[in-house]
Write a protein that holds these residues in place. Structure first.
Motif, PDB file in Angstrom:
ATOM      1  N   ASP A  62      35.097   9.004  22.902  1.00  0.00           N
ATOM      2  CA  ASP A  62      35.189   7.653  23.456  1.00  0.00           C
ATOM      3  C   ASP A  62      33.936   6.850  23.148  1.00  0.00           C
ATOM      4  O   ASP A  62      34.006   5.667  22.838  1.00  0.00           O
ATOM      5  N   GLU A  63      32.788   7.501  23.213  1.00  0.00           N
ATOM      6  CA  GLU A  63      31.505   6.826  23.032  1.00  0.00           C
ATOM      7  C   GLU A  63      31.114   6.651  21.564  1.00  0.00           C
ATOM      8  O   GLU A  63      30.669   5.571  21.159  1.00  0.00           O
ATOM      9  N   LEU A  64      31.275   7.693  20.758  1.00  0.00           N
ATOM     10  CA  LEU A  64      30.710   7.711  19.409  1.00  0.00           C
ATOM     11  C   LEU A  64      31.687   7.339  18.297  1.00  0.00           C
ATOM     12  O   LEU A  64      31.258   7.015  17.193  1.00  0.00           O
ATOM     13  N   ARG A  65      32.968   7.447  18.554  1.00  0.00           N
ATOM     14  CA  ARG A  65      34.008   7.122  17.575  1.00  0.00           C
ATOM     15  C   ARG A  65      33.800   7.826  16.228  1.00  0.00           C
ATOM     16  O   ARG A  65      33.656   7.189  15.190  1.00  0.00           O
ATOM     17  N   PRO A  66      33.796   9.169  16.224  1.00  0.00           N
ATOM     18  CA  PRO A  66      33.620   9.887  14.959  1.00  0.00           C
ATOM     19  C   PRO A  66      34.855   9.751  14.074  1.00  0.00           C
ATOM     20  O   PRO A  66      35.948   9.416  14.552  1.00  0.00           O
ATOM     21  N   ASP A  67      34.678  10.008  12.788  1.00  0.00           N
ATOM     22  CA  ASP A  67      35.811  10.059  11.857  1.00  0.00           C
ATOM     23  C   ASP A  67      36.521  11.401  11.966  1.00  0.00           C
ATOM     24  O   ASP A  67      37.737  11.485  11.820  1.00  0.00           O
ATOM     25  N   VAL A  68      35.723  12.460  12.185  1.00  0.00           N
ATOM     26  CA  VAL A  68      36.241  13.824  12.207  1.00  0.00           C
ATOM     27  C   VAL A  68      35.652  14.563  13.407  1.00  0.00           C
ATOM     28  O   VAL A  68      34.460  14.434  13.697  1.00  0.00           O
ATOM     29  N   VAL A  69      36.503  15.339  14.070  1.00  0.00           N
ATOM     30  CA  VAL A  69      36.044  16.248  15.118  1.00  0.00           C
ATOM     31  C   VAL A  69      36.344  17.660  14.637  1.00  0.00           C
ATOM     32  O   VAL A  69      37.493  17.989  14.313  1.00  0.00           O
ATOM     33  N   ILE A  87      42.589  22.827  22.344  1.00  0.00           N
ATOM     34  CA  ILE A  87      43.941  22.295  22.142  1.00  0.00           C
ATOM     35  C   ILE A  87      44.190  21.125  23.090  1.00  0.00           C
ATOM     36  O   ILE A  87      44.670  20.063  22.677  1.00  0.00           O
ATOM     37  N   ARG A  88      43.840  21.305  24.360  1.00  0.00           N
ATOM     38  CA  ARG A  88      44.023  20.209  25.328  1.00  0.00           C
ATOM     39  C   ARG A  88      43.135  19.010  24.960  1.00  0.00           C
ATOM     40  O   ARG A  88      43.577  17.867  25.013  1.00  0.00           O
ATOM     41  N   ALA A  89      41.889  19.281  24.576  1.00  0.00           N
ATOM     42  CA  ALA A  89      40.986  18.197  24.176  1.00  0.00           C
ATOM     43  C   ALA A  89      41.522  17.469  22.943  1.00  0.00           C
ATOM     44  O   ALA A  89      41.459  16.238  22.870  1.00  0.00           O
ATOM     45  N   THR A  90      42.062  18.210  22.004  1.00  0.00           N
ATOM     46  CA  THR A  90      42.643  17.596  20.802  1.00  0.00           C
ATOM     47  C   THR A  90      43.770  16.659  21.182  1.00  0.00           C
ATOM     48  O   THR A  90      43.849  15.523  20.691  1.00  0.00           O
ATOM     49  N   VAL A 145      41.307   9.469  14.456  1.00  0.00           N
ATOM     50  CA  VAL A 145      40.357  10.559  14.294  1.00  0.00           C
ATOM     51  C   VAL A 145      41.042  11.743  13.604  1.00  0.00           C
ATOM     52  O   VAL A 145      42.174  12.086  13.926  1.00  0.00           O
ATOM     53  N   CYS A 146      40.345  12.347  12.666  1.00  0.00           N
ATOM     54  CA  CYS A 146      40.839  13.545  11.995  1.00  0.00           C
ATOM     55  C   CYS A 146      40.356  14.757  12.782  1.00  0.00           C
ATOM     56  O   CYS A 146      39.155  14.957  12.943  1.00  0.00           O
ATOM     57  N   MET A 147      41.297  15.540  13.281  1.00  0.00           N
ATOM     58  CA  MET A 147      40.967  16.722  14.081  1.00  0.00           C
ATOM     59  C   MET A 147      41.102  17.971  13.215  1.00  0.00           C
ATOM     60  O   MET A 147      42.168  18.231  12.656  1.00  0.00           O
ATOM     61  N   VAL A 148      40.012  18.733  13.131  1.00  0.00           N
ATOM     62  CA  VAL A 148      40.003  19.992  12.388  1.00  0.00           C
ATOM     63  C   VAL A 148      39.673  21.104  13.373  1.00  0.00           C
ATOM     64  O   VAL A 148      38.596  21.094  13.979  1.00  0.00           O
ATOM     65  N   ILE A 149      40.593  22.019  13.544  1.00  0.00           N
ATOM     66  CA  ILE A 149      40.376  23.164  14.425  1.00  0.00           C
ATOM     67  C   ILE A 149      39.684  24.255  13.615  1.00  0.00           C
ATOM     68  O   ILE A 149      40.145  24.617  12.529  1.00  0.00           O
ATOM     69  N   LEU A 150      38.585  24.751  14.153  1.00  0.00           N
ATOM     70  CA  LEU A 150      37.827  25.826  13.522  1.00  0.00           C
ATOM     71  C   LEU A 150      37.734  26.963  14.531  1.00  0.00           C
ATOM     72  O   LEU A 150      37.123  26.805  15.588  1.00  0.00           O
ATOM     73  N   THR A 151      38.363  28.102  14.209  1.00  0.00           N
ATOM     74  CA  THR A 151      38.437  29.191  15.171  1.00  0.00           C
ATOM     75  C   THR A 151      38.360  30.537  14.473  1.00  0.00           C
ATOM     76  O   THR A 151      38.651  30.637  13.284  1.00  0.00           O
ATOM     77  N   ALA A 163      49.395  19.453  18.736  1.00  0.00           N
ATOM     78  CA  ALA A 163      48.448  18.700  19.566  1.00  0.00           C
ATOM     79  C   ALA A 163      47.814  17.545  18.796  1.00  0.00           C
ATOM     80  O   ALA A 163      47.222  16.659  19.402  1.00  0.00           O
ATOM     81  N   GLY A 164      47.935  17.573  17.464  1.00  0.00           N
ATOM     82  CA  GLY A 164      47.398  16.476  16.663  1.00  0.00           C
ATOM     83  C   GLY A 164      46.396  16.875  15.610  1.00  0.00           C
ATOM     84  O   GLY A 164      45.897  16.019  14.872  1.00  0.00           O
ATOM     85  N   ALA A 165      46.084  18.159  15.511  1.00  0.00           N
ATOM     86  CA  ALA A 165      45.126  18.604  14.496  1.00  0.00           C
ATOM     87  C   ALA A 165      45.728  18.450  13.100  1.00  0.00           C
ATOM     88  O   ALA A 165      46.915  18.705  12.898  1.00  0.00           O
ATOM     89  N   GLN A 166      44.895  18.032  12.154  1.00  0.00           N
ATOM     90  CA  GLN A 166      45.350  17.919  10.773  1.00  0.00           C
ATOM     91  C   GLN A 166      45.323  19.271  10.073  1.00  0.00           C
ATOM     92  O   GLN A 166      46.090  19.505   9.148  1.00  0.00           O
ATOM     93  N   MET A 167      44.410  20.146  10.515  1.00  0.00           N
ATOM     94  CA  MET A 167      44.329  21.472   9.905  1.00  0.00           C
ATOM     95  C   MET A 167      43.676  22.457  10.856  1.00  0.00           C
ATOM     96  O   MET A 167      42.970  22.062  11.781  1.00  0.00           O
ATOM     97  N   VAL A 168      43.930  23.732  10.571  1.00  0.00           N
ATOM     98  CA  VAL A 168      43.346  24.835  11.317  1.00  0.00           C
ATOM     99  C   VAL A 168      42.690  25.761  10.299  1.00  0.00           C
ATOM    100  O   VAL A 168      43.345  26.220   9.366  1.00  0.00           O
TER     101      VAL A 168
END
Length: 119
Positions: free
Chosen positions: A44-51, A63-66, A76-82, A95-100
């Motif tokens: 909300d504050e920083l408006r990143p391009d990618v998380v 997952i909930r945060a995404t 925002v481009c969401m990339v899950i790294l696990t 949930a909206g992630a573009q990739m895992v």
């Protein structure tokens, strides 16, 4: 420049990712969060391009945060790294992630994947 927010509950991993992305001329690390709730607030504050988002974290999972971030900031481009084999990629995508990606991926592969996702 690709504005990046790194989210993981392990400080050493955040540090490693930060140091890696500082070597990439086309990335700007705009923030770090240690749980999903902080990630939502920083988006909300920083408006990143990618998380770059971990899944298993205290307070709020990735997952909930995404899902919340994508509702508020669909650009925002969401990339899950696990590294968790129990993570269902379809749940992350729903949930909206573009990739895992797994945490075993090389830094160069991670950077290339993020570049491709935002292109």
């Amino acid at each position: 420049m690709i504005r990046l927010l790194v989210v993981d509950d392990h400080q050493i991993l955040r540090l490693g990712l930060t140091l890696f992305f500082e070597t990439c001329d086309d990335f700007e690390l705009v923030g770090e969060a240690e749980n999903g709730q902080q990630a939502v607030e920083l988006c909300d504050e920083l408006r990143p391009d990618v998380v770059l988002m971990d899944v298993h974290m205290p307070v709020m999972d990735g997952i909930r945060a995404t899902r919340i971030i994508m509702q508020r900031h669909p650009q925002v481009c969401m990339v899950i790294l696990t590294y968790s084999p129990g993570v269902d990629p379809q749940q992350a995508i729903a949930a909206g992630a573009q990739m895992v990606l797994t945490k075993t991926v090389s830094g160069d592969t991670l950077a290339q994947a993020i570049r491709a996702a935002v292109a």
